[in-house]
Write a protein that holds these residues in place. Structure first.
Motif, mmCIF file in Angstrom:
data_model
loop_
_atom_site.group_PDB
_atom_site.id
_atom_site.type_symbol
_atom_site.label_atom_id
_atom_site.label_comp_id
_atom_site.label_asym_id
_atom_site.label_seq_id
_atom_site.Cartn_x
_atom_site.Cartn_y
_atom_site.Cartn_z
ATOM 1 N N UNK A 154 -21.448 20.166 -2.984
ATOM 2 C CA UNK A 154 -21.297 19.320 -1.797
ATOM 3 C C UNK A 154 -20.600 20.126 -0.703
ATOM 4 N N UNK A 155 -21.108 19.996 0.526
ATOM 5 C CA UNK A 155 -20.481 20.633 1.684
ATOM 6 C C UNK A 155 -20.236 19.557 2.738
ATOM 7 N N UNK A 156 -18.983 19.381 3.135
ATOM 8 C CA UNK A 156 -18.677 18.459 4.226
ATOM 9 C C UNK A 156 -18.570 19.286 5.502
ATOM 10 N N UNK A 157 -19.695 19.375 6.199
ATOM 11 C CA UNK A 157 -19.741 20.157 7.431
ATOM 12 C C UNK A 157 -19.379 19.328 8.661
ATOM 13 N N UNK A 158 -18.982 18.083 8.432
ATOM 14 C CA UNK A 158 -18.640 17.202 9.546
ATOM 15 C C UNK A 158 -17.187 17.315 9.966
ATOM 16 N N UNK A 159 -16.817 16.478 10.904
ATOM 17 C CA UNK A 159 -15.454 16.473 11.440
ATOM 18 C C UNK A 159 -14.602 15.360 10.861
ATOM 19 N N UNK A 160 -15.159 14.577 9.940
ATOM 20 C CA UNK A 160 -14.419 13.485 9.305
ATOM 21 C C UNK A 160 -14.482 13.642 7.789
ATOM 22 N N UNK A 161 -13.557 12.981 7.089
ATOM 23 C CA UNK A 161 -13.517 13.067 5.642
ATOM 24 C C UNK A 161 -14.705 12.334 5.020
ATOM 25 N N UNK A 162 -15.026 12.708 3.796
ATOM 26 C CA UNK A 162 -16.048 12.011 3.021
ATOM 27 C C UNK A 162 -15.394 11.437 1.777
ATOM 28 N N UNK A 163 -15.441 10.118 1.611
ATOM 29 C CA UNK A 163 -14.809 9.458 0.470
ATOM 30 C C UNK A 163 -15.873 8.730 -0.336
ATOM 31 N N UNK A 164 -15.940 9.040 -1.621
ATOM 32 C CA UNK A 164 -16.818 8.332 -2.549
ATOM 33 C C UNK A 164 -15.972 7.610 -3.592
ATOM 34 N N UNK A 165 -16.418 6.421 -3.975
ATOM 35 C CA UNK A 165 -15.916 5.764 -5.174
ATOM 36 C C UNK A 165 -16.807 6.242 -6.311
#
Length: 225
Positions: A154-165
């Motif tokens: 997984x790559x979070x290339x955005x400017x906000x966090x990514x949260x998964x349950x």
């Protein structure tokens, strides 16, 4: 073999609001070799109800809610709708700019008796979640199964966090029926018989109800080949 699937379950939108109002201290994911940047966890259900995400403990039978769970009634409501045994439940936050490197969580797959479900709670269009060479388009509120025994990253290339349950649960008839209505991506499963026998032996040595159940299922699958 199911590589990944979009499951006909939806998470309540109120989970995001509960998460935003909860300021408990998140912990860094234990496996620092698997990621770059910040990847943190907030455990809601764990062995003994304590803070644990250590693999050696994940096969324990005595899963219980942690002290954090009571602050997330929407998660409780979602889990009560499950008709299968639920084991680990946690929020995983991949911070903006962070990445999870290609890796496998060995033996964690629907066909091996355990399913890992992802409910995106907070995400952005620049999150790239890959199972092998396939990029998954996960949207907030959806439910996705991934075969964690396959290579994923997984790559979070955005400017906000990514949260998964993220919910790990045991496969039973209810879950099989649910998966029968899922949008699945599959491929042929090449079974290494000797490797399967070694896995069964290792599960027998653990001598727990969960391990025994998985060993019995694997033996039945080998017998059907």
């Amino acid at each position: 073999m199911i590589c990944f699937a979009q499951i006909p379950l939806m998470s309540p939108g109120s989970i995001a609001a509960e998460l935003a109002s909860y300021s408990s201290d998140w912990k860094a994911h234990f496996n620092t070799s698997h990621y770059q940047g910040e990847w943190t966890v907030l455990p809601l259900r764990a062995p003994g109800g304590k803070y644990h995400i250590v693999p050696d403990l994940m096969m324990e039978q005595n899963y219980a809610d942690t002290a954090h769970m009571k602050y997330f009634p929407s998660v409780n409501s979602l889990l009560r709708s499950f008709g299968c045994p639920v084991q680990s439940v946690r929020f995983l936050n991949l911070k903006a700019g962070a990445c999870i490197k290609p890796h496998r969580d060995r033996e964690l797959a629907f066909e091996m008796g355990e399913a890992r479900l992802h409910f995106p709670i907070i995400t952005n269009p620049d999150v790239a979640f890959f199972v092998e060479d396939n990029r998954l388009n996960m949207q907030a509120g959806e439910c996705w199964y991934i075969n964690a025994n396959l290579t994923h990253q997984v790559h979070n290339n955005g400017n906000t966090d990514r949260v998964h349950l993220v919910v790990d649960c045991l496969v039973n008839d209810w879950l099989r029926e649910l998966f029968s209505h899922a949008d699945k991506h599959t491929k042929a499963d090449i079974v290494n018989i000797e490797e399967q026998k070694q896995i069964i032996e290792a599960l027998r040595l653990q001598n727990t109800p969960t391990a025994t159940q998985l060993a019995n299922q694997l033996e039945r699958e080998l017998g059907a080949l």
